[in-house]
Design a protein around this motif. Structure first.
Motif, PDB file in Angstrom:
ATOM      1  N   VAL A  21      43.084  33.546   0.281  1.00  0.00           N
ATOM      2  CA  VAL A  21      42.153  32.918   1.211  1.00  0.00           C
ATOM      3  C   VAL A  21      42.252  33.528   2.606  1.00  0.00           C
ATOM      4  O   VAL A  21      41.231  33.730   3.288  1.00  0.00           O
ATOM      5  CB  VAL A  21      42.394  31.395   1.256  1.00  0.00           C
ATOM      6  CG1 VAL A  21      41.588  30.751   2.384  1.00  0.00           C
ATOM      7  CG2 VAL A  21      42.018  30.756  -0.072  1.00  0.00           C
ATOM      8  N   TRP A  26      37.274  31.502   1.363  1.00  0.00           N
ATOM      9  CA  TRP A  26      36.953  30.761   0.131  1.00  0.00           C
ATOM     10  C   TRP A  26      35.699  31.408  -0.452  1.00  0.00           C
ATOM     11  O   TRP A  26      34.601  30.872  -0.358  1.00  0.00           O
ATOM     12  CB  TRP A  26      36.739  29.287   0.445  1.00  0.00           C
ATOM     13  CG  TRP A  26      37.950  28.592   0.985  1.00  0.00           C
ATOM     14  CD1 TRP A  26      38.218  28.295   2.286  1.00  0.00           C
ATOM     15  CD2 TRP A  26      39.058  28.112   0.221  1.00  0.00           C
ATOM     16  NE1 TRP A  26      39.429  27.653   2.397  1.00  0.00           N
ATOM     17  CE2 TRP A  26      39.974  27.526   1.139  1.00  0.00           C
ATOM     18  CE3 TRP A  26      39.391  28.109  -1.137  1.00  0.00           C
ATOM     19  CZ2 TRP A  26      41.180  26.948   0.739  1.00  0.00           C
ATOM     20  CZ3 TRP A  26      40.587  27.546  -1.542  1.00  0.00           C
ATOM     21  CH2 TRP A  26      41.461  26.962  -0.607  1.00  0.00           C
ATOM     22  N   ALA A  53      34.824  28.959  -5.421  1.00  0.00           N
ATOM     23  CA  ALA A  53      35.833  28.730  -4.394  1.00  0.00           C
ATOM     24  C   ALA A  53      35.467  27.579  -3.459  1.00  0.00           C
ATOM     25  O   ALA A  53      36.354  26.991  -2.833  1.00  0.00           O
ATOM     26  CB  ALA A  53      36.058  30.006  -3.585  1.00  0.00           C
ATOM     27  N   ALA A  57      38.059  24.859  -2.138  1.00  0.00           N
ATOM     28  CA  ALA A  57      38.259  24.508  -0.731  1.00  0.00           C
ATOM     29  C   ALA A  57      38.214  22.998  -0.538  1.00  0.00           C
ATOM     30  O   ALA A  57      39.015  22.420   0.213  1.00  0.00           O
ATOM     31  CB  ALA A  57      37.194  25.183   0.135  1.00  0.00           C
ATOM     32  N   GLY A 106      38.432  27.006   5.655  1.00  0.00           N
ATOM     33  CA  GLY A 106      37.655  25.887   5.127  1.00  0.00           C
ATOM     34  C   GLY A 106      36.777  25.251   6.187  1.00  0.00           C
ATOM     35  O   GLY A 106      35.631  24.862   5.909  1.00  0.00           O
TER      36      GLY A 106
END
Length: 234
Positions: A21, A26, A53, A57, A106
């Protein structure tokens, strides 16, 4: 609301994704690498994470909420004022984060317009987890206002924390105290307004209207956020 346990295979994908990451975010590349690292059948991985992804997340965030709830078990408020108790829970939620860069990535991901709704739901979920961990028993409009207010506080705290380079994040601690103090000033103002006899013709009917709003029932349809009740129970 209780946080349901995810599929162990989905957790495996998350753990395999985290090392990538920081480099790829992500992203589809991160999700592909996680599938390869775990050896999970790609079709099953897609069934577990239809959005790839992005779903990992979201899982990373909710697992942080779960870790906070676990860390708070057995703790008592003790002599803390309620504002200090809430601030403590916010600090615990930050303390359980093991990968700050994953949070940064994120935060950027869920700030995208097409994922902003998901980001708002995750913020609300954290606020709900905190209030639940603190033993909140409100079942009226306060259930919503507490979570809405704390969602805003939590969002601001995360953004400040991501840029905090102070030792032990002492500046974030001070920021949390300031934000909670702001909330308490608002609550004090609300109490003064409600107690003002000159405003009673307005606050009285509004209070009765708000009294009809009820918190969600345990096990209720998640698409229905609450319950509206006029008059006596039916």
């Amino acid at each position: 609301m209780p946080i349901t346990a995810p599929d162990p295979a989905k957790l495996d994908l998350l753990q395999a994704a985290l090392p990538n990451v920081a480099f790829d975010g992500w992203s589809p590349a991160t999700f592909k690498a996680a599938i390869e690292a775990t050896g999970i059948d790609p079709a099953r991985a897609r069934a577990l994470c239809p959005r790839g992804a992005v779903d990992l997340a979201a899982l990373f965030h909710t697992e942080g909420d779960r870790a906070m709830v676990e860390a708070m078990k057995g703790e008592s408020r003790g002599s803390r004022r309620y504002s200090e108790w809430v601030a403590h829970a916010l600090r615990v939620r930050l303390d359980v984060v093991e990968d700050k860069e994953a949070v940064r990535r994120g935060t950027s991901l869920f700030a995208l317009p097409h994922l902003a709704g998901d980001g708002a739901r995750l913020l609300w979920g954290t606020a709900d987890a905190i209030w639940t961990a603190l033993g909140d028993t409100s079942d009226d409009v306060n259930w919503y206002t507490k979570r809405a207010t704390l969602s805003g506080v939590w969002g601001a705290v995360v953004l400040f924390w991501l840029g905090d380079l102070s030792d032990g994040h002492v500046e974030t601690d001070a920021f949390i105290d300031r934000r909670i103090a702001d909330v308490m000033r608002i609550e004090k103002l609300k109490a003064q307004v409600n107690a003002n006899p000159m405003l009673r013709p307005l606050t009285g009917p509004l209070g009765r209207l708000m009294g009809a709003v009820k918190a969600p029932r345990t096990g209720a349809d998640p698409r229905v956020p609450g319950m509206w009740r006029m008059g006596a129970d039916r």
